[in-house]
Design a protein around this motif. Structure first.
Motif, PDB file in Angstrom:
ATOM      1  N   ARG A   1       0.832  -1.220   0.000  1.00  0.00           N
ATOM      2  CA  ARG A   1       0.000   0.000   0.000  1.00  0.00           C
ATOM      3  C   ARG A   1       0.854   1.252   0.000  1.00  0.00           C
ATOM      4  O   ARG A   1       0.401   2.325  -0.380  1.00  0.00           O
ATOM      5  N   LEU A   2       2.069   1.133   0.516  1.00  0.00           N
ATOM      6  CA  LEU A   2       2.917   2.304   0.741  1.00  0.00           C
ATOM      7  C   LEU A   2       3.993   2.446  -0.333  1.00  0.00           C
ATOM      8  O   LEU A   2       4.864   3.310  -0.230  1.00  0.00           O
ATOM      9  N   LEU A   3       3.931   1.593  -1.339  1.00  0.00           N
ATOM     10  CA  LEU A   3       4.991   1.583  -2.363  1.00  0.00           C
ATOM     11  C   LEU A   3       4.915   2.778  -3.302  1.00  0.00           C
ATOM     12  O   LEU A   3       3.828   3.189  -3.705  1.00  0.00           O
ATOM     13  N   LYS A   4       6.103   3.270  -3.682  1.00  0.00           N
ATOM     14  CA  LYS A   4       6.165   4.303  -4.723  1.00  0.00           C
ATOM     15  C   LYS A   4       5.770   3.671  -6.050  1.00  0.00           C
ATOM     16  O   LYS A   4       5.808   2.449  -6.211  1.00  0.00           O
ATOM     17  N   GLU A   5       5.491   4.505  -7.007  1.00  0.00           N
ATOM     18  CA  GLU A   5       5.014   4.084  -8.322  1.00  0.00           C
ATOM     19  C   GLU A   5       5.843   2.943  -8.965  1.00  0.00           C
ATOM     20  O   GLU A   5       5.310   1.931  -9.371  1.00  0.00           O
ATOM     21  N   ASP A   6       7.166   3.144  -9.001  1.00  0.00           N
ATOM     22  CA  ASP A   6       8.008   2.189  -9.739  1.00  0.00           C
ATOM     23  C   ASP A   6       8.647   1.138  -8.823  1.00  0.00           C
ATOM     24  O   ASP A   6       9.599   0.474  -9.199  1.00  0.00           O
ATOM     25  N   ALA A   7       8.118   0.980  -7.622  1.00  0.00           N
ATOM     26  CA  ALA A   7       8.762   0.098  -6.640  1.00  0.00           C
ATOM     27  C   ALA A   7       8.096  -1.286  -6.609  1.00  0.00           C
ATOM     28  O   ALA A   7       6.973  -1.460  -7.090  1.00  0.00           O
ATOM     29  N   LYS A   8       8.820  -2.255  -6.055  1.00  0.00           N
ATOM     30  CA  LYS A   8       8.300  -3.618  -6.048  1.00  0.00           C
ATOM     31  C   LYS A   8       8.771  -4.394  -4.819  1.00  0.00           C
ATOM     32  O   LYS A   8       9.859  -4.144  -4.293  1.00  0.00           O
ATOM     33  N   ILE A   9       7.948  -5.342  -4.392  1.00  0.00           N
ATOM     34  CA  ILE A   9       8.285  -6.206  -3.256  1.00  0.00           C
ATOM     35  C   ILE A   9       8.524  -7.622  -3.760  1.00  0.00           C
ATOM     36  O   ILE A   9       7.701  -8.174  -4.501  1.00  0.00           O
ATOM     37  N   PHE A  10       9.642  -8.204  -3.350  1.00  0.00           N
ATOM     38  CA  PHE A  10       9.933  -9.608  -3.625  1.00  0.00           C
ATOM     39  C   PHE A  10       9.854 -10.326  -2.286  1.00  0.00           C
ATOM     40  O   PHE A  10      10.525  -9.930  -1.328  1.00  0.00           O
ATOM     41  N   THR A  11       9.036 -11.357  -2.205  1.00  0.00           N
ATOM     42  CA  THR A  11       8.830 -12.021  -0.923  1.00  0.00           C
ATOM     43  C   THR A  11       9.077 -13.523  -1.046  1.00  0.00           C
ATOM     44  O   THR A  11       8.509 -14.186  -1.917  1.00  0.00           O
ATOM     45  N   ILE A  12       9.948 -14.021  -0.176  1.00  0.00           N
ATOM     46  CA  ILE A  12      10.368 -15.429  -0.255  1.00  0.00           C
ATOM     47  C   ILE A  12       9.507 -16.280   0.683  1.00  0.00           C
ATOM     48  O   ILE A  12       9.294 -15.917   1.843  1.00  0.00           O
ATOM     49  N   GLU A  13       9.035 -17.408   0.186  1.00  0.00           N
ATOM     50  CA  GLU A  13       8.243 -18.324   1.015  1.00  0.00           C
ATOM     51  C   GLU A  13       8.622 -19.772   0.690  1.00  0.00           C
ATOM     52  O   GLU A  13       8.593 -20.185  -0.456  1.00  0.00           O
ATOM     53  N   ALA A  14       8.964 -20.506   1.749  1.00  0.00           N
ATOM     54  CA  ALA A  14       9.404 -21.890   1.586  1.00  0.00           C
ATOM     55  C   ALA A  14       8.244 -22.859   1.354  1.00  0.00           C
ATOM     56  O   ALA A  14       8.406 -23.863   0.650  1.00  0.00           O
ATOM     57  N   SER A  15       7.095 -22.584   1.935  1.00  0.00           N
ATOM     58  CA  SER A  15       5.971 -23.521   1.838  1.00  0.00           C
ATOM     59  C   SER A  15       5.153 -23.227   0.587  1.00  0.00           C
ATOM     60  O   SER A  15       4.646 -22.110   0.422  1.00  0.00           O
ATOM     61  N   SER A  16       5.001 -24.235  -0.261  1.00  0.00           N
ATOM     62  CA  SER A  16       4.239 -23.977  -1.495  1.00  0.00           C
ATOM     63  C   SER A  16       2.757 -23.805  -1.182  1.00  0.00           C
ATOM     64  O   SER A  16       2.054 -23.053  -1.859  1.00  0.00           O
ATOM     65  N   GLN A  17       2.286 -24.458  -0.115  1.00  0.00           N
ATOM     66  CA  GLN A  17       0.877 -24.302   0.275  1.00  0.00           C
ATOM     67  C   GLN A  17       0.621 -22.841   0.706  1.00  0.00           C
ATOM     68  O   GLN A  17      -0.352 -22.218   0.283  1.00  0.00           O
ATOM     69  N   TYR A  18       1.522 -22.294   1.516  1.00  0.00           N
ATOM     70  CA  TYR A  18       1.353 -20.916   1.958  1.00  0.00           C
ATOM     71  C   TYR A  18       1.520 -19.947   0.774  1.00  0.00           C
ATOM     72  O   TYR A  18       0.798 -18.954   0.676  1.00  0.00           O
ATOM     73  N   ALA A  19       2.479 -20.259  -0.082  1.00  0.00           N
ATOM     74  CA  ALA A  19       2.707 -19.379  -1.234  1.00  0.00           C
ATOM     75  C   ALA A  19       1.474 -19.345  -2.142  1.00  0.00           C
ATOM     76  O   ALA A  19       1.119 -18.284  -2.681  1.00  0.00           O
ATOM     77  N   ASP A  20       0.809 -20.487  -2.294  1.00  0.00           N
ATOM     78  CA  ASP A  20      -0.416 -20.528  -3.119  1.00  0.00           C
ATOM     79  C   ASP A  20      -1.491 -19.622  -2.515  1.00  0.00           C
ATOM     80  O   ASP A  20      -2.148 -18.854  -3.219  1.00  0.00           O
ATOM     81  N   VAL A  21      -1.665 -19.734  -1.199  1.00  0.00           N
ATOM     82  CA  VAL A  21      -2.666 -18.907  -0.518  1.00  0.00           C
ATOM     83  C   VAL A  21      -2.302 -17.432  -0.649  1.00  0.00           C
ATOM     84  O   VAL A  21      -3.144 -16.581  -0.982  1.00  0.00           O
ATOM     85  N   ALA A  22      -1.020 -17.118  -0.394  1.00  0.00           N
ATOM     86  CA  ALA A  22      -0.581 -15.718  -0.478  1.00  0.00           C
ATOM     87  C   ALA A  22      -0.838 -15.161  -1.871  1.00  0.00           C
ATOM     88  O   ALA A  22      -1.334 -14.033  -2.023  1.00  0.00           O
ATOM     89  N   GLN A  23      -0.549 -15.961  -2.888  1.00  0.00           N
ATOM     90  CA  GLN A  23      -0.757 -15.485  -4.266  1.00  0.00           C
ATOM     91  C   GLN A  23      -2.226 -15.148  -4.493  1.00  0.00           C
ATOM     92  O   GLN A  23      -2.559 -14.127  -5.101  1.00  0.00           O
ATOM     93  N   GLU A  24      -3.099 -15.989  -3.990  1.00  0.00           N
ATOM     94  CA  GLU A  24      -4.544 -15.739  -4.183  1.00  0.00           C
ATOM     95  C   GLU A  24      -4.995 -14.490  -3.435  1.00  0.00           C
ATOM     96  O   GLU A  24      -5.768 -13.681  -3.953  1.00  0.00           O
ATOM     97  N   ILE A  25      -4.504 -14.320  -2.212  1.00  0.00           N
ATOM     98  CA  ILE A  25      -4.909 -13.146  -1.420  1.00  0.00           C
ATOM     99  C   ILE A  25      -4.342 -11.868  -2.043  1.00  0.00           C
ATOM    100  O   ILE A  25      -5.043 -10.851  -2.156  1.00  0.00           O
ATOM    101  N   ILE A  26      -3.082 -11.928  -2.482  1.00  0.00           N
ATOM    102  CA  ILE A  26      -2.443 -10.751  -3.093  1.00  0.00           C
ATOM    103  C   ILE A  26      -3.175 -10.379  -4.396  1.00  0.00           C
ATOM    104  O   ILE A  26      -3.450  -9.202  -4.651  1.00  0.00           O
ATOM    105  N   SER A  27      -3.532 -11.368  -5.176  1.00  0.00           N
ATOM    106  CA  SER A  27      -4.266 -11.098  -6.428  1.00  0.00           C
ATOM    107  C   SER A  27      -5.664 -10.560  -6.126  1.00  0.00           C
ATOM    108  O   SER A  27      -6.137  -9.629  -6.786  1.00  0.00           O
ATOM    109  N   PHE A  28      -6.322 -11.132  -5.124  1.00  0.00           N
ATOM    110  CA  PHE A  28      -7.656 -10.657  -4.725  1.00  0.00           C
ATOM    111  C   PHE A  28      -7.588  -9.180  -4.332  1.00  0.00           C
ATOM    112  O   PHE A  28      -8.485  -8.389  -4.659  1.00  0.00           O
ATOM    113  N   ALA A  29      -6.499  -8.803  -3.642  1.00  0.00           N
ATOM    114  CA  ALA A  29      -6.334  -7.413  -3.207  1.00  0.00           C
ATOM    115  C   ALA A  29      -5.881  -6.501  -4.349  1.00  0.00           C
ATOM    116  O   ALA A  29      -5.795  -5.281  -4.172  1.00  0.00           O
ATOM    117  N   GLY A  30      -5.569  -7.096  -5.496  1.00  0.00           N
ATOM    118  CA  GLY A  30      -5.184  -6.301  -6.674  1.00  0.00           C
ATOM    119  C   GLY A  30      -3.721  -5.877  -6.664  1.00  0.00           C
ATOM    120  O   GLY A  30      -3.339  -4.923  -7.352  1.00  0.00           O
TER     121      GLY A  30
END
Ligand SMILES: C[S@@+](CC[C@H](N)C(=O)[O-])C[C@H]1O[C@@H](n2cnc3c(N)ncnc32)[C@H](O)[C@@H]1O
Ligand SMILES: [Mg+2]
Length: 217
Positions: free
Chosen positions: A80-109
């Protein structure tokens, strides 16, 4: 308390049914309300989240690294606080958690702002610069296995992934705690440290804190 493997699918279902699609602040609020009233989860939470927000805004980073994505809560907070051209890279070891995170992040746009990197941190970090087209990170949020904080910070230094002035925020430095990490950053002349006392996520009476370390090699 913190490792109920069924929490991520439950929170995903709750977000899908109760949050407003495309409204990242609402998604964060819905997660916080659920975690305060129904069950605790290992998100940084709203109270320490406000400390994270403040340090993030002060750093005004372009390239952000998070180690420990879980369901994507803290990545969404920072997005929410990112500048226009900025990006977050987030590392996750669990593929189950990463799947959920991807869905929530996409849902939030926020799928264009937040990229999940799947795998163990020590396997992802050596190739992250090349894969993500980033030379150094301006802001790092460390929030994975507490016994790996120190190892992974040293890895970031040795790989040249942090630069003069990079802000490193570490969560849960009191509970569950990471004494070797605190000992390392506080005694190293390469880091300028500030401690932010707070409470454990979604708890009113358990002490915790975040540690900010500015890299000044
Ligand atoms: C405390 S949770 C992260 C919470 C998240 N930062 C938030 O506030 O919403 C820690 C996460 O780190 C992940 N993890 C643990 N060890 C890891 C490692 N070596 N590499 C990558 N991820 C790891 C766990 O699977 C878990 O999802
Ligand atoms: Mg945490």
């Amino acid at each position: 308390m913190f490792h109920d493997e069924e929490f991520p699918p439950r929170i995903l279902d709750h977000v899908m049914k109760n949050a407003i699609k495309g409204d990242v602040t609402n998604v964060i609020d819905v997660i916080d309300k659920y975690c305060w009233s129904v069950e605790i989860a290992m998100n940084v939470g709203d109270v320490k989240g406000a400390i994270l927000d403040k340090s993030f805004l002060e750093a005004s980073p372009k390239n952000v690294l998070e180690i420990g994505c879980y369901c994507g809560y803290s990545a969404l907070r920072m997005s929410r606080l990112l500048k226009e051209d900025a990006k977050i890279f987030t590392i996750e070891a669990s593929s189950q958690y990463a799947d959920v995170a991807q869905e929530i992040i996409s849902f939030a746009g926020m799928e264009k702002k937040v990229q999940i990197l799947r795998g163990l941190s020590d396997e992802v970090l050596p190739t992250i610069a090349e894969k993500c087209g980033v030379r150094t990170f301006d802001f790092v949020f460390i929030d994975h296995a507490k016994e790996l904080y120190k190892r992974d910070l040293i890895m970031l230094e040795n790989l040249g992934l942090i630069r003069q002035g990079t802000t490193i925020m570490a969560d849960n430095v009191i509970f569950p705690g990471c004494p070797d990490y605190l000992e390392y950053v506080r005694n190293s002349p390469k880091f300028e440290c500030t401690n932010y006392p707070s409470k454990l996520e979604y708890c009113e009476n358990r002490e915790d804190a975040m540690e900010k370390s500015i890299y000044l090699p």
